[in-house]
Motif scaffolding. Structure first.
Motif, mmCIF file in Angstrom:
data_model
loop_
_atom_site.group_PDB
_atom_site.id
_atom_site.type_symbol
_atom_site.label_atom_id
_atom_site.label_comp_id
_atom_site.label_asym_id
_atom_site.label_seq_id
_atom_site.Cartn_x
_atom_site.Cartn_y
_atom_site.Cartn_z
ATOM 1 N N HIS A 61 0.900 -1.334 -0.185
ATOM 2 C CA HIS A 61 0.144 -0.020 -0.127
ATOM 3 C C HIS A 61 0.653 1.224 0.026
ATOM 4 N N HIS A 63 1.840 5.069 -2.224
ATOM 5 C CA HIS A 63 1.351 6.201 -3.226
ATOM 6 C C HIS A 63 2.614 6.864 -3.746
ATOM 7 N N LYS A 154 -9.213 -1.046 -5.782
ATOM 8 C CA LYS A 154 -9.349 -0.457 -4.472
ATOM 9 C C LYS A 154 -10.609 0.764 -4.658
HETATM 10 ZN ZN LIG Z 1 -3.455 4.838 0.676
#
Ligand SMILES: [Zn+2]
Length: 473
Positions: A61, A63, A154
């Motif tokens: 997880h 970004h 997601k």
């Molecule tokens: Zn996130």
């Protein structure tokens, strides 16, 4: 002939055990575990004396180079994977975003072009924002995505207008998902968050000090309960991301006991067991703006209590700069997200093993996380969930030679100045941790050694995730 390396003198953390062994690497793969000191001809030695030899961290997880449609992080895939490598992370599973009007293959291609400069291997999940309404067509889209090597999607229960999915959309997506895909869900009840935020704004309470109050813990627990029910009705496998409260994890644990609940997993992040909401009253509150926010002490995740329920410790890494954080001095306008890739292993090892040992010695009734279980949380289970195991996530013959050699002895103080992010700050500034990364191997190549990076941007490869297969639980 393929290059041969032997990692000598370390204690090797395998899925079952911690053993004194040397690790033979041939080319990009782990070839064998050897008796300590066993003779190998023509091999270069990697010294692991006094160290623990872990599988490279798999962070499911992150970004890196994030564009939310509203905010953009300042990093790129070279910078993001460099900070990962320095933290012992050898695989990230990041996201491709389906912006409105895009098909999944278009979204994936656009993201893969951005990922090119990666220094480590990476998989991708798809952020779904625009699934066809027709159920049969929605199913075909998702099957195509899975067949492209993206078996996970997601969804968000909050963030209007860009990501938000209401119950009907969640249910539609869950029903359309083939059983060999996994849905990751960001759980916060949007009505509770919107209501709390509006009340604060109306009262003129818009400074960072109020960020935690704007997103109450009850909003997370409610959304988790609801998502679990919807997933049960629709028969969907679900992974609850960044659980930030103890009650969230117990909610997942209780549902896992239900024989009719489809596969259900969850993760937490170091910020939710290391940090609490008293930071919002402090002088650097902008360093702690993220969603979900830091929690009151009595809601915190107790890692030593709940680790058996967790399938991962991830980071939710976002490299927003300090300039971006302070541009607007209002919590509603400050981009949410913290850098964490470089510190997550150190922090989790320190909290879950080292400090737990100290607390136990001081008479507290706590148990340190066994090292193979730490490796499960940091590597094996995330790799399993997203179709990468046993290529990634374990020190086993045949696995990729992704290895973290961790020296557990040094006392280290985390300083933003020592990290490799653009952020210019660390939420863990001044935190004392035990141990540090000595060497990181990625597919048999020495990527990090004694604080220096050796490796060309672009050497990282896209990992096609295998279809989801339920395990454990
Ligand atoms: Zn996130």
């Amino acid at each position: 002939m393929a290059k041969r390396l032997v990692i000598r003198g370390g204690r090797v953390v395998t899925p079952a055990d911690v053993i004194e062994a040397d690790v033979l690497i041939v080319g990009e793969k782990i070839a064998a575990l050897l008796a300590p000191g066993e003779e190998v001809s023509g091999a270069e030695t990697v010294d692991a004396g006094g160290c623990l030899v872990f599988p490279g961290v798999v962070d499911p997880h992150t970004h890196i180079q994030l564009d939310t449609g509203i905010y953009q992080t300042a990093d790129d895939w070279e910078i993001g994977t460099r900070t990962a490598a320095f933290g012992g992370v050898t695989t990230v599973v990041d996201f491709a975003t389906q912006f409105e009007g895009m098909t999944f293959p278009e979204a994936l291609q656009a993201r893969l072009a951005e990922c090119k400069p990666a220094l480590i291997d990476y998989g991708l999940h798809m952020m779904v924002t625009d699934l066809p309404h027709d159920p049969a067509q929605a199913r075909r889209w998702l099957e195509e995505l899975r067949d492209l090597g993206v078996p996970s999607i997601k969804l968000y229960t909050t963030y209007r207008p860009n990501y938000y999915a209401d119950d009907a959309e969640l249910l539609h997506t869950f029903r359309a998902m083939p059983h060999d895909m996994l849905a990751m869900i960001h759980c916060e009840n949007d009505a509770l968050v919107t209501d709390a935020t509006q009340r604060l704004v109306e009262a003129g309470k818009t400074s960072w000090a109020y960020h935690g109050q704007a997103r109450p813990p009850e909003a997370e627990v409610e959304a988790i309960q609801r998502v679990i029910y919807l997933a049960k009705v629709a028969g969907a496998a679900v992974y609850i991301v960044h659980n930030s409260t103890q009650e969230s994890v117990w909610t997942v644990a209780r549902a896992q006991q239900d024989p009719d609940q489809p596969p259900l997993y969850c993760e937490t992040c170091p910020q939710y067991f290391w940090l609490d909401d008293s930071r919002y009253a402090g002088p650097r509150a902008e360093h702690f703006i993220l969603q979900p926010p830091l929690r009151p002490k009595d809601w915190l995740v107790d890692l030593l209590d709940v680790w058996p329920v967790l399938s991962a410790v991830s980071t939710d890494h976002c490299d927003y700069t300090l300039a971006q954080k302070v541009e607007h001095q209002e919590f509603t306008k400050t981009p949410g997200g913290l850098p964490g890739l470089e510190t997550s292993f150190q922090l989790t090892y320190t909290y879950g093993v080292h400090l737990a040992e100290q607390r136990r010695e001081a008479g507290e009734d706590v148990q340190p996380i066994p090292l193979p279980e730490l490796a499960r949380l940091m590597s094996a289970d995330p790799a399993r969930l997203f179709g990468l195991y046993p290529q990634k996530g374990a020190i086993l013959p045949g696995s990729d030679a992704d290895v973290l050699i961790y020296d557990p002895m040094p006392d280290v103080t985390i300083r933003a100045a020592d990290l490799h992010v653009l952020a210019g700050y660390s939420p863990y500034e001044g935190v004392q941790v035990k141990g540090k990364v000595r060497t990181v191997l990625s597919r048999g190549q020495r990527l990090i050694h004694d604080g220096a990076l050796a490796g060309e941007p672009g050497r990282g490869r896209f990992l096609r995730g295998q279809p989801f297969r339920p395990f454990g639980g």
